[in-house]
Write a protein that holds these residues in place. Structure first.
Motif, short mmCIF file in Angstrom:
data_model
loop_
_atom_site.label_atom_id
_atom_site.label_comp_id
_atom_site.label_asym_id
_atom_site.label_seq_id
_atom_site.Cartn_x
_atom_site.Cartn_y
_atom_site.Cartn_z
N GLY A 63 0.79 -1.22 0.00
CA GLY A 63 0.00 0.00 0.00
C GLY A 63 0.82 1.27 0.00
O GLY A 63 0.28 2.36 0.11
N LYS A 64 2.14 1.14 -0.13
CA LYS A 64 3.04 2.30 -0.19
C LYS A 64 4.13 2.03 -1.22
O LYS A 64 4.54 0.89 -1.41
N ILE A 65 4.58 3.10 -1.85
CA ILE A 65 5.71 3.01 -2.77
C ILE A 65 6.92 3.54 -2.01
O ILE A 65 7.03 4.73 -1.72
N SER A 66 7.81 2.63 -1.67
CA SER A 66 9.01 3.01 -0.93
C SER A 66 10.03 3.61 -1.90
O SER A 66 9.91 3.50 -3.12
N ARG A 67 11.06 4.21 -1.34
CA ARG A 67 12.15 4.74 -2.15
C ARG A 67 12.77 3.62 -2.99
O ARG A 67 13.05 3.79 -4.16
N HIS A 68 12.96 2.46 -2.37
CA HIS A 68 13.56 1.31 -3.06
C HIS A 68 12.68 0.86 -4.24
O HIS A 68 13.20 0.58 -5.32
N GLU A 69 11.37 0.81 -4.03
CA GLU A 69 10.46 0.41 -5.11
C GLU A 69 10.48 1.44 -6.24
O GLU A 69 10.52 1.07 -7.42
N MET A 70 10.46 2.71 -5.88
CA MET A 70 10.50 3.77 -6.89
C MET A 70 11.80 3.67 -7.69
O MET A 70 11.79 3.77 -8.92
N LEU A 71 12.91 3.44 -7.00
CA LEU A 71 14.20 3.31 -7.67
C LEU A 71 14.20 2.11 -8.63
O LEU A 71 14.67 2.22 -9.75
N GLN A 72 13.64 0.99 -8.18
CA GLN A 72 13.59 -0.20 -9.04
C GLN A 72 12.80 0.06 -10.32
O GLN A 72 13.23 -0.30 -11.41
N VAL A 73 11.62 0.69 -10.18
CA VAL A 73 10.78 0.95 -11.34
C VAL A 73 11.44 1.97 -12.26
O VAL A 73 11.47 1.78 -13.48
N LEU A 74 11.99 3.03 -11.70
CA LEU A 74 12.67 4.03 -12.53
C LEU A 74 13.87 3.42 -13.24
O LEU A 74 14.13 3.74 -14.41
N ARG A 75 14.57 2.54 -12.57
CA ARG A 75 15.71 1.86 -13.19
C ARG A 75 15.24 1.06 -14.41
O ARG A 75 15.88 1.06 -15.46
N LEU A 76 14.12 0.39 -14.28
CA LEU A 76 13.54 -0.36 -15.40
C LEU A 76 13.17 0.58 -16.55
O LEU A 76 13.37 0.27 -17.71
N MET A 77 12.61 1.72 -16.18
CA MET A 77 12.09 2.64 -17.20
C MET A 77 13.17 3.38 -17.96
O MET A 77 13.02 3.62 -19.15
N VAL A 78 14.26 3.75 -17.30
CA VAL A 78 15.28 4.55 -17.99
C VAL A 78 16.49 3.74 -18.42
O VAL A 78 17.28 4.19 -19.23
N GLY A 79 16.65 2.55 -17.88
CA GLY A 79 17.77 1.70 -18.28
C GLY A 79 19.11 2.35 -18.02
O GLY A 79 19.34 2.91 -16.96
N VAL A 80 19.99 2.30 -18.99
CA VAL A 80 21.35 2.82 -18.82
C VAL A 80 21.49 4.26 -19.30
O VAL A 80 22.59 4.78 -19.38
N GLN A 81 20.37 4.91 -19.61
CA GLN A 81 20.42 6.27 -20.12
C GLN A 81 20.80 7.30 -19.05
O GLN A 81 21.16 8.42 -19.37
N VAL A 82 20.73 6.90 -17.81
CA VAL A 82 21.00 7.80 -16.69
C VAL A 82 21.95 7.08 -15.73
O VAL A 82 21.84 5.88 -15.52
N THR A 83 22.87 7.85 -15.15
CA THR A 83 23.80 7.23 -14.20
C THR A 83 23.05 6.84 -12.93
O THR A 83 21.96 7.37 -12.65
N GLU A 84 23.63 5.95 -12.16
CA GLU A 84 23.00 5.50 -10.91
C GLU A 84 22.83 6.68 -9.95
O GLU A 84 21.80 6.79 -9.28
N GLU A 85 23.81 7.57 -9.93
CA GLU A 85 23.73 8.75 -9.06
C GLU A 85 22.56 9.65 -9.47
O GLU A 85 21.81 10.13 -8.62
N GLN A 86 22.40 9.88 -10.77
CA GLN A 86 21.29 10.69 -11.26
C GLN A 86 19.95 10.03 -10.94
O GLN A 86 18.99 10.69 -10.52
N LEU A 87 19.90 8.72 -11.12
CA LEU A 87 18.68 7.97 -10.86
C LEU A 87 18.29 8.05 -9.38
O LEU A 87 17.11 8.25 -9.05
N GLU A 88 19.26 7.95 -8.50
CA GLU A 88 18.98 8.05 -7.07
C GLU A 88 18.51 9.46 -6.71
O GLU A 88 17.61 9.62 -5.88
N SER A 89 19.08 10.45 -7.36
CA SER A 89 18.66 11.83 -7.12
C SER A 89 17.21 12.05 -7.59
O SER A 89 16.41 12.68 -6.89
N ILE A 90 16.87 11.53 -8.76
CA ILE A 90 15.50 11.63 -9.28
C ILE A 90 14.53 10.92 -8.34
O ILE A 90 13.46 11.43 -8.02
#
Length: 193
Positions: A126-153
């Motif tokens: 019932g909640k979207i945690s930071r970890h879940e958001m990171l996992q989904v965003l990682r799937l969506m953007v792939g390697v187009q963004v650095t891990e640091e940028q992805l964590e910031s987003i």
């Protein structure tokens, strides 16, 4: 057998007004269902849905396929197929008053948001945690963004939506963060009208 009878089952009951497809759309969906059922089993498996090109290339394809199989089921009958696709039916333009005693149509804004929320809420708590958001965003953007940028987003996204400061995004916070987005348009497949 009329397609309406195919769509009505003991599990789902009668089709609700807002969930109805035209007979022509139901016929197209039935033909698509049968084409996906390559072994003529009378149901679809995950593997059948993985053959859909648009899902195969969609970064959230596996999550979308999971939505067709609630409660860990392994078989998808035609009524279940139509029930999930009903979320993507465009919302009717008529502004008639809906009976509040009737369930909300699957293609309503709120149900479209619930469907989208479940794609992010990986552990279904019932909640979207930071970890879940990171996992989904990682799937969506792939390697187009650095891990640091992805964590910031991810941090910024959760922080902006998290009104109660618990470090996660509830469904209510999710809906508020998307209140200006035309979710009805973005989650509609016109061909199914």
């Amino acid at each position: 057998m009329p397609l309406l009878a195919l769509y009505t089952s003991p599990q789902t009951g009668v089709i609700q007004d807002g969930d109805k497809f035209s007979q022509a759309s139901l016929l197209r969906l039935y033909h698509r269902f049968r084409a996906l059922d390559r072994n003529k089993k009378g149901y679809l498996s995950r593997m059948d849905l993985q053959q859909i090109g648009a899902l195969a290339v969609n970064p959230l394809g596996d999550r979308i396929i999971d939505s067709f199989f609630p409660d860990g089921s392994q078989r998808l009958d035609f009524s279940g197929f139509v029930r999930v696709l009903a979320h993507f039916r465009p919302i009717d333009d008529d502004t008639g008053v809906r009976d509040p005693k009737q369930p909300e149509p699957l293609n309503s804004r709120m149900n479209k948001l619930r469907f989208a929320f479940q794609l992010y809420d990986l552990d279904q708590d019932g909640k979207i945690s930071r970890h879940e958001m990171l996992q989904v965003l990682r799937l969506m953007v792939g390697v187009q963004v650095t891990e640091e940028q992805l964590e910031s987003i991810t941090d910024r996204t959760v922080q902006e939506a998290d009104e109660d400061g618990d470090g996660a995004v509830s469904f209510l916070e999710f809906t508020k963060s998307l209140e200006k987005m035309d979710i009805e348009q973005k989650m509609s497949i016109r061909i199914l009208k």
